[in-house]
Design an enzyme around this catalytic site. Sequence first.
Site, PDB file in Angstrom:
ATOM      1  N   ASP A   1     -65.375 -43.210   7.548  1.00  0.00           N
ATOM      2  CA  ASP A   1     -64.040 -43.469   7.676  1.00  0.00           C
ATOM      3  C   ASP A   1     -63.349 -43.941   8.826  1.00  0.00           C
ATOM      4  O   ASP A   1     -62.846 -44.996   9.120  1.00  0.00           O
ATOM      5  CB  ASP A   1     -63.231 -42.544   6.847  1.00  0.00           C
ATOM      6  CG  ASP A   1     -63.436 -42.041   5.344  1.00  0.00           C
ATOM      7  OD1 ASP A   1     -64.469 -42.848   4.888  1.00  0.00           O
ATOM      8  OD2 ASP A   1     -63.010 -41.093   5.014  1.00  0.00           O
TER       9      ASP A   1
ATOM     10  N   TYR B   1     -65.829 -32.239  -3.251  1.00  0.00           N
ATOM     11  CA  TYR B   1     -66.487 -33.177  -2.270  1.00  0.00           C
ATOM     12  C   TYR B   1     -67.252 -31.916  -1.460  1.00  0.00           C
ATOM     13  O   TYR B   1     -68.505 -32.115  -0.940  1.00  0.00           O
ATOM     14  CB  TYR B   1     -65.627 -33.678  -1.044  1.00  0.00           C
ATOM     15  CG  TYR B   1     -66.270 -34.607  -0.050  1.00  0.00           C
ATOM     16  CD1 TYR B   1     -65.913 -35.899  -0.008  1.00  0.00           C
ATOM     17  CD2 TYR B   1     -66.911 -34.051   1.090  1.00  0.00           C
ATOM     18  CE1 TYR B   1     -66.255 -36.662   0.801  1.00  0.00           C
ATOM     19  CE2 TYR B   1     -67.274 -34.797   2.088  1.00  0.00           C
ATOM     20  CZ  TYR B   1     -67.157 -36.013   1.970  1.00  0.00           C
ATOM     21  OH  TYR B   1     -67.498 -36.993   3.149  1.00  0.00           O
TER      22      TYR B   1
END
Length: 381
Positions: free
Chosen positions: A177, A226
């Site tokens: 990211d 996650y």
Amino acid sequence: MTNVSGSSLAQQFQQAFGRAPVVVARAPGRVEFIGNHTDYNGGAVLGAAINRSVTVAAGPNADGRFRLRSTSGTPSLDLAAVPAGRLTGAEAWANYPLGVWRSLGDFNLPQPAGFDLLVDSDLPPGAGLSSSAALELATALALLQLAGSGPITPDRLATLGRHAENKYVGVPCGILDQGTSAFGAAGQLVHIDCRGPVFSRVPLPGAVHLWIFNTKEKHALVDGLYATRHRECMEAAKTLGVALLADLTPARLLPLLPKLTAEQAKRAQHIVAEHARVHATGEALAAGDLVAAGRLLTASHRSSQHLFENSTPALDRLVDLLEKHPAVLGARLTGGGFGGAVMALTRDSFTPADAEVIAAQSGSHPEVIHLLTADGARVVG
């Protein structure tokens, strides 16, 4: 939220804090083109910085306080000191900019003694477009300028943002990211060899388009799913005697699968095959073979669906519909999964009307977003 221009945000900062900001910085969101959960497993990823972003306006606070506001209407904060722990509830959004401030100290970079920060964004939260990384990088650029620091390299900026999210927000993300947001360039994808990390760019042919179908399903990575997948991957690598799963090829993994639990085996199969798909996608794009690249994207989704099990029925339904459209080259979930959005790679002939028909047929009423690739994080004012 609607991302305003830098000058407009500066005016809003003036209204909020009674003086003009010293700096305005912007960082783009990103689309995970391919490479689902490969980053923290030591693999490679391809991402695209997009023309939706987070913009921050900032100025020093003479009283040494930390005042944070957002144009979205989320709770404002006025703190005498940065808290040692994480904020919770509606104030949890502030963990990102405050975590960046704390990370500056960890990296031996100058920290402003106090600051006022106004945040604006046109990135839909929870859509897998990484509004969190964009906020981290825009904040880092702004705070460094407030502190009188010189330029920071894109790779160090990305590493700083990742550190803030890992340590101070509690999400064990890899470098995808932040790296994509830092190194983005219009008309190109960002390739990251996450073991380095080593950053490079791959041209994306101009005759294709990116579409996002945001289901608006819950996409809260800190909630644990996650982290669970991260743990399962690390445990599988340890059992197999490798540092990270990307050290293995599909051929090497196959005879080792009996050593793993059923869940570990599925996670390992996904990661190892996905790493190989990233390399194959880069080769296909370099050769101009968009059909092959699209097939690899859809194969990536099916692997996420059946092996990594981070998809949802709504995401699967969208991919099923998109796969049948003749102008769609490929489609897959993008981001961490467990909700969020599907990305489609399409030809020019795919229209907004086509997108809306598919959205209506899906039953999940997704928000449709047509995206362009964009340049990376920078100071804009």
